[in-house]
Design an enzyme around this catalytic site. Structure first.
Site, PDB file in Angstrom:
ATOM      1  N   ALA A  74       0.857  -1.187   0.000  1.00  0.00           N
ATOM      2  CA  ALA A  74       0.000   0.000   0.000  1.00  0.00           C
ATOM      3  C   ALA A  74       0.895   1.241   0.000  1.00  0.00           C
ATOM      4  CB  ALA A  74      -0.903  -0.009   1.231  1.00  0.00           C
ATOM      5  N   GLN A  76       1.220   3.596   2.116  1.00  0.00           N
ATOM      6  CA  GLN A  76       1.892   3.765   3.418  1.00  0.00           C
ATOM      7  C   GLN A  76       2.449   2.432   3.920  1.00  0.00           C
ATOM      8  OE1 GLN A  76       2.903   6.266   5.170  1.00  0.00           O
ATOM      9  NE2 GLN A  76       2.033   7.841   3.859  1.00  0.00           N
ATOM     10  N   SER A  77       3.047   1.647   3.035  1.00  0.00           N
ATOM     11  CA  SER A  77       3.587   0.345   3.415  1.00  0.00           C
ATOM     12  C   SER A  77       4.875   0.470   4.235  1.00  0.00           C
ATOM     13  CB  SER A  77       3.879  -0.464   2.142  1.00  0.00           C
ATOM     14  OG  SER A  77       4.656  -1.607   2.454  1.00  0.00           O
ATOM     15  N   ASN A  78       4.849  -0.114   5.420  1.00  0.00           N
ATOM     16  CA  ASN A  78       6.082  -0.191   6.220  1.00  0.00           C
ATOM     17  C   ASN A  78       7.064  -1.165   5.583  1.00  0.00           C
ATOM     18  OD1 ASN A  78       5.062   1.394   8.540  1.00  0.00           O
ATOM     19  ND2 ASN A  78       3.628  -0.323   8.717  1.00  0.00           N
ATOM     20  N   VAL A  80       7.545  -1.726   2.360  1.00  0.00           N
ATOM     21  CA  VAL A  80       8.283  -1.104   1.250  1.00  0.00           C
ATOM     22  C   VAL A  80       9.391  -0.193   1.806  1.00  0.00           C
ATOM     23  CG1 VAL A  80       8.110   0.498  -0.706  1.00  0.00           C
ATOM     24  CG2 VAL A  80       6.405  -1.326  -0.427  1.00  0.00           C
TER      25      VAL A  80
END
Ligand SMILES: *Cc1c(COP(=O)(O)O)cnc(C)c1O
Length: 343
Positions: A74, A76-78, A80
């Protein structure tokens, strides 16, 4: 004993992460003795659970002579964010596909928090509309990159495959050793569960160690039955990879009462958990995962799910960077019960 020495691995994680008591939250809730395993302190790029997974994933990428990491998540992916930082440490490029999975979060969502840090780490980003099969999209992209002479290593969403789950097999060992050293018996572990690798690895590790500590996954997106099935589907081969077969699905416990409206949309209980944990313990949670996980633990305590004499450990999986992507939603909560000097 679990031997992980046969798997390629790159050291990325500060360890051991602390296993600490939460005395003020325990007192506030009047429930069991609460502990917290601080995997928000894994050290890489402000920490989080993906770092343990990436030790094995990036290790494998280097063993396969990849020249770049490709992953998805997403906006706001942690995951990534931590992958982008791990790529820097390994001297690899990082390319990420970001899905517009959340459309209601306000102005910071698209530019601040994790996605801002992805860019600080120099990851290249591409966007996709919500609802696509993102792993399939990323695989397609890898094909194209290979045809251009690149050597991409594909990491599925959340780093959740057997290789990534090994990071949480190792965390199971770490938690058992820390509890043993402290002379504390952990009766329950509570955690947020999403793409499944964390719970699958932890349960597989505890199973292989023959430690009967139940793990309650608090779902952040899907109904209980679907999440149990998904976690078991990964826990089973993960257990096999470390020499423990026939992990029963009865070992996978999930509560779906704290999802709210869906993935990436904090519920009232999420915001309450963020506030309470911050103000009792000085610990930051996040609006997508650990806030829901903590809301689940608080809810279970209020429903007398645990016995007062039990020791319950919350696995803090990180994510506080996402708070900055959700300021618009969190800000209105703050005034309501802000600490005030009494007049
Ligand atoms: C990814 C993530 C989780 C969920 O872990 P999974 O292995 O995807 O189930 C929990 N908390 C945070 C902060 C995360 O980034």
């Amino acid at each position: 004993m679990i031997d992980l020495a046969n798997f390629s691995r790159m050291a990325l994680c500060h360890r051991n992460t602390p296993l600490e008591a939460m005395p003020r939250l325990t007192e506030h809730l009047g429930g069991p003795n609460l502990f917290i395993k601080r995997d928000d302190c894994t050290g890489l790029a402000s920490g989080g659970n993906k770092t343990r997974k990436l030790e094995f994933l990036v290790g494998e990428a280097l063993a396969e002579n990849a020249d770049m990491l490709v992953t998805q998540g997403a906006v706001q992916s942690n995951h990534v964010r931590q992958t982008a930082a791990a790529a820097c440490r390994a001297g690899l490029d990082c390319h990420a596909l970001l899905e517009h999975r959340v459309t209601t979060a306000g102005t910071g969502y698209a530019t601040s928090g994790n996605v801002f840090l992805d860019r600080v780490f120099g990851a290249t980003l591409e966007y996709r509309d919500g609802g696509l099969d993102m792993n399939a999209e990323a695989e397609k992209l890898c094909e194209k990159l290979r045809s251009q002479g690149r050597r991409p290593y594909f990491i599925p969403g959340g780093g959740s495959n057997v290789t990534g789950a090994l990071g949480y097999v190792d965390c199971a060992r770490e938690i058992c050793e820390q509890a043993d050293d402290a002379g504390t018996q952990i009766d329950w572990i509570v955690m947020a569960t999403g793409s499944t690798g964390t719970q699958a690895g932890l349960v597989a590790g505890l199973f292989a160690l023959q430690r009967d500590i139940p793990v309650m996954g608090i779902s952040v997106r899907q109904p209980k039955d679907a999440q149990i099935k998904a976690v078991h589907k990964l826990a089973q081969p993960t257990a096999e990879a470390i020499g423990a077969s026939d992990l029963p699905s009865s070992k996978i416990l999930v509560d779906d009462g704290y999802v709210g409206e869906g993935y990436g949309i904090p519920a009232q209980s999420t915001l309450e958990a963020i506030n309470l944990t911050a103000r009792c313990e000085g610990i930051l949670l996040d609006p997508v995962y650990s806030g829901k996980g903590m809301a689940g633990m608080i809810g279970l305590i209020r429903n007398n799910f645990f016995e007062t004499r039990q020791n319950v450990a919350f696995l803090h999986t990180g994510g506080s960077v996402a708070l900055f992507g959700y300021e618009d939603m969190i800000e209105p909560m703050l005034g309501a019960d802000e600490k005030r000097l009494s007049a």
